[in-house]
Design a protein around this motif. Structure first.
Motif, PDB file in Angstrom:
ATOM      1  N   GLY A   4       9.000  -1.588  -5.425  1.00 33.68           N
ATOM      2  CA  GLY A   4       9.288  -2.224  -4.153  1.00 33.68           C
ATOM      3  C   GLY A   4       8.247  -3.268  -3.815  1.00 33.68           C
ATOM      4  O   GLY A   4       7.516  -3.749  -4.688  1.00 33.68           O
ATOM      5  N   VAL A   5       8.167  -3.607  -2.531  1.00 36.58           N
ATOM      6  CA  VAL A   5       7.252  -4.654  -2.091  1.00 36.58           C
ATOM      7  C   VAL A   5       6.534  -4.212  -0.816  1.00 36.58           C
ATOM      8  O   VAL A   5       7.140  -3.629   0.088  1.00 36.58           O
ATOM      9  CB  VAL A   5       8.000  -5.987  -1.853  1.00 36.58           C
ATOM     10  CG1 VAL A   5       9.057  -5.860  -0.753  1.00 36.58           C
ATOM     11  CG2 VAL A   5       7.024  -7.106  -1.526  1.00 36.58           C
ATOM     12  N   LEU A   6       5.246  -4.447  -0.788  1.00 35.97           N
ATOM     13  CA  LEU A   6       4.417  -4.195   0.393  1.00 35.97           C
ATOM     14  C   LEU A   6       4.235  -5.504   1.141  1.00 35.97           C
ATOM     15  O   LEU A   6       3.792  -6.502   0.556  1.00 35.97           O
ATOM     16  CB  LEU A   6       3.062  -3.638  -0.018  1.00 35.97           C
ATOM     17  CG  LEU A   6       1.994  -3.564   1.076  1.00 35.97           C
ATOM     18  CD1 LEU A   6       2.397  -2.567   2.163  1.00 35.97           C
ATOM     19  CD2 LEU A   6       0.638  -3.206   0.481  1.00 35.97           C
ATOM     20  N   CYS A   7       4.551  -5.505   2.416  1.00 36.07           N
ATOM     21  CA  CYS A   7       4.339  -6.666   3.280  1.00 36.07           C
ATOM     22  C   CYS A   7       3.259  -6.312   4.294  1.00 36.07           C
ATOM     23  O   CYS A   7       3.340  -5.267   4.957  1.00 36.07           O
ATOM     24  CB  CYS A   7       5.622  -7.042   4.014  1.00 36.07           C
ATOM     25  SG  CYS A   7       7.038  -7.365   2.931  1.00 36.07           S
ATOM     26  N   GLY A   8       2.259  -7.142   4.419  1.00 34.38           N
ATOM     27  CA  GLY A   8       1.180  -6.849   5.343  1.00 34.38           C
ATOM     28  C   GLY A   8       0.240  -8.018   5.496  1.00 34.38           C
ATOM     29  O   GLY A   8       0.602  -9.173   5.249  1.00 34.38           O
ATOM     30  N   THR A   9      -0.991  -7.719   5.899  1.00 37.61           N
ATOM     31  CA  THR A   9      -2.021  -8.732   6.103  1.00 37.61           C
ATOM     32  C   THR A   9      -3.224  -8.390   5.233  1.00 37.61           C
ATOM     33  O   THR A   9      -3.674  -7.238   5.206  1.00 37.61           O
ATOM     34  CB  THR A   9      -2.464  -8.762   7.578  1.00 37.61           C
ATOM     35  OG1 THR A   9      -1.322  -9.030   8.407  1.00 37.61           O
ATOM     36  CG2 THR A   9      -3.517  -9.834   7.808  1.00 37.61           C
ATOM     37  N   LEU A  10      -3.726  -9.382   4.505  1.00 43.18           N
ATOM     38  CA  LEU A  10      -4.855  -9.147   3.619  1.00 43.18           C
ATOM     39  C   LEU A  10      -6.125  -8.915   4.438  1.00 43.18           C
ATOM     40  O   LEU A  10      -6.534  -9.764   5.221  1.00 43.18           O
ATOM     41  CB  LEU A  10      -5.044 -10.334   2.682  1.00 43.18           C
ATOM     42  CG  LEU A  10      -6.190 -10.195   1.673  1.00 43.18           C
ATOM     43  CD1 LEU A  10      -5.938  -9.033   0.730  1.00 43.18           C
ATOM     44  CD2 LEU A  10      -6.379 -11.494   0.895  1.00 43.18           C
ATOM     45  N   HIS A  11      -6.744  -7.751   4.247  1.00 42.22           N
ATOM     46  CA  HIS A  11      -7.996  -7.430   4.924  1.00 42.22           C
ATOM     47  C   HIS A  11      -9.181  -7.978   4.140  1.00 42.22           C
ATOM     48  O   HIS A  11     -10.029  -8.697   4.684  1.00 42.22           O
ATOM     49  CB  HIS A  11      -8.115  -5.917   5.100  1.00 42.22           C
ATOM     50  CG  HIS A  11      -9.440  -5.474   5.647  1.00 42.22           C
ATOM     51  ND1 HIS A  11      -9.847  -5.766   6.923  1.00 42.22           N
ATOM     52  CD2 HIS A  11     -10.465  -4.779   5.066  1.00 42.22           C
ATOM     53  CE1 HIS A  11     -11.050  -5.263   7.137  1.00 42.22           C
ATOM     54  NE2 HIS A  11     -11.460  -4.673   6.021  1.00 42.22           N
ATOM     55  N   ARG A  12      -9.244  -7.626   2.840  1.00 39.32           N
ATOM     56  CA  ARG A  12     -10.305  -8.136   1.972  1.00 39.32           C
ATOM     57  C   ARG A  12      -9.931  -7.846   0.531  1.00 39.32           C
ATOM     58  O   ARG A  12      -8.924  -7.175   0.253  1.00 39.32           O
ATOM     59  CB  ARG A  12     -11.642  -7.473   2.290  1.00 39.32           C
ATOM     60  CG  ARG A  12     -11.713  -5.990   1.925  1.00 39.32           C
ATOM     61  CD  ARG A  12     -13.109  -5.421   2.045  1.00 39.32           C
ATOM     62  NE  ARG A  12     -13.167  -4.035   1.595  1.00 39.32           N
ATOM     63  CZ  ARG A  12     -14.111  -3.532   0.811  1.00 39.32           C
ATOM     64  NH1 ARG A  12     -15.097  -4.324   0.376  1.00 39.32           N
ATOM     65  NH2 ARG A  12     -14.108  -2.270   0.448  1.00 39.32           N
ATOM     66  N   HIS A  13     -10.752  -8.336  -0.399  1.00 45.37           N
ATOM     67  CA  HIS A  13     -10.575  -7.998  -1.805  1.00 45.37           C
ATOM     68  C   HIS A  13     -11.952  -7.785  -2.430  1.00 45.37           C
ATOM     69  O   HIS A  13     -12.966  -8.275  -1.926  1.00 45.37           O
ATOM     70  CB  HIS A  13      -9.817  -9.104  -2.549  1.00 45.37           C
ATOM     71  CG  HIS A  13     -10.592 -10.374  -2.707  1.00 45.37           C
ATOM     72  ND1 HIS A  13     -10.585 -11.382  -1.755  1.00 45.37           N
ATOM     73  CD2 HIS A  13     -11.412 -10.803  -3.706  1.00 45.37           C
ATOM     74  CE1 HIS A  13     -11.363 -12.373  -2.156  1.00 45.37           C
ATOM     75  NE2 HIS A  13     -11.879 -12.054  -3.345  1.00 45.37           N
TER      76      HIS A  13
END
Length: 215
Positions: A7-16
Motif C-alpha cells: 500500500g501507500v503511506l501518506c503523511g508529512t516528513l518529520h526527518r531522515h
C-alpha cells in the motif's frame, strides 16, 4: 506469491537519518520518519545491498500529481492498494511514467510513432551517491507518500521501498516477486509536483513476466 501486504503511506516528513555505518564505513538504509494520524512511521529505504556484490540502482523523477493518482489524493494515513493498474499501485516496468525507455529499439519505435517520451535509465554508484540522490528530495515538512509493505514492530513502519519483482530464481526473495507492488518515495514540492526516488537491487531483472519473475 507476492508481498503479504502492499500500500501507500501518506503523511508529512518529520526527518531522515542514515543507518550507523559498519566497520568499513558503509550503511545500507536511509530512514524516514513520517507523521500520520496513526503515529510516526519509520520507513527504511535501501541504498546498498548487504552483500558486497549486490548494489542498488536508482532514478529520481519529477512527476505531476495526476500521474500518481489516486495515491496523491488520499488522506493522511496508510492505505492498502490493489495490485492492479489504476489503483495507485506502482510498477516500474508497466507504469507509463516510470518505465525505462532508454533502449535503442524502444526509442526508435516511439520516434517512428511520433511519441519519443522521456528516457528513464537506472543509475548506479556507491551507497553514498544513492543516499545523496534520495536525500535531495527529503525536505522536512514536505507532504510525502511512501509505497511499500507495512509492518508494526515497535511502532508502525513501511519496508520493501524498492522494486519488488525480478528477483532471480533461488534467491530468498523469489517468492515475493509480483507485478504492481513496487515501492518508492515521493515528496510534494511547493509547485504541487512530486520528486520521486525509485530504486532496485542490481540482481533484479529489468523485464519480468505477469507473475513478476524475470524473463
Amino acid at each position: 506469491m507476492p508481498l503479504a501486504d502492499y500500500g501507500v503511506l501518506c503523511g508529512t516528513l518529520h526527518r531522515h537519518f542514515r543507518d550507523e555505518p559498519d566497520a568499513r564505513g558503509r550503511w545500507f538504509r536511509v530512514n524516514l520518519e513520517v507523521d500520520a494520524p496513526e503515529g510516526r512511521y519509520r520507513c527504511a529505504v535501501d541504498v546498498d545491498g548487504e552483500h558486497s556484490t549486490v548494489g542498488v540502482r536508482w532514478k529520481v523523477l519529477t512527476l505531476a500529481a495526476s500521474v500518481l493518482e489516486p495515491a496523491s489524493t488520499l488522506a493522511p494515513g496508510f492505505h492498502d492498494l490493489a495490485r492492479t493498474s489504476g489503483s495507485g499501485a506502482l510498477d516500474f516496468q508497466r507504469h507509463p511514467a516510470l518505465a525505462d525507455r532508454s533502449g535503442r529499439a524502444v526509442a526508435r519505435l516511439r520516434a517512428l510513432l511520433g511519441r519519443p517520451g522521456p528516457a528513464h535509465p537506472w543509475l548506479s554508484g556507491s551507497h553514498l551517491e544513492a543516499s545523496r540522490a534520495l536525500e535531495s528530495i527529503l525536505v522536512p515538512g514536505r507532504p510525502v507518500i511512501v509505497f511499500g509493505e507495512p509492518f508494526d514492530h515497535g511502532g508502525p513502519g513501511v519496508r520493501d521501498i524498492h522494486q519488488n519483482q525480478g528477483d532471480p530464481h533461488g534467491s530468498p526473495w523469489w517468492a515475493d516477486n509480483g507485478t504492481w507492488q513496487d515501492g518508492a518515495t515521493a515528496t510534494r514540492r511547493d509547485d504541487g509536483w512530486y520528486d520521486v526516488f525509485l530504486s532496485k537491487f542490481s540482481t533484479q531483472a529489468v523485464r519480468t513476466g505477469p507473475d513478476g519473475h524475470p524473463l
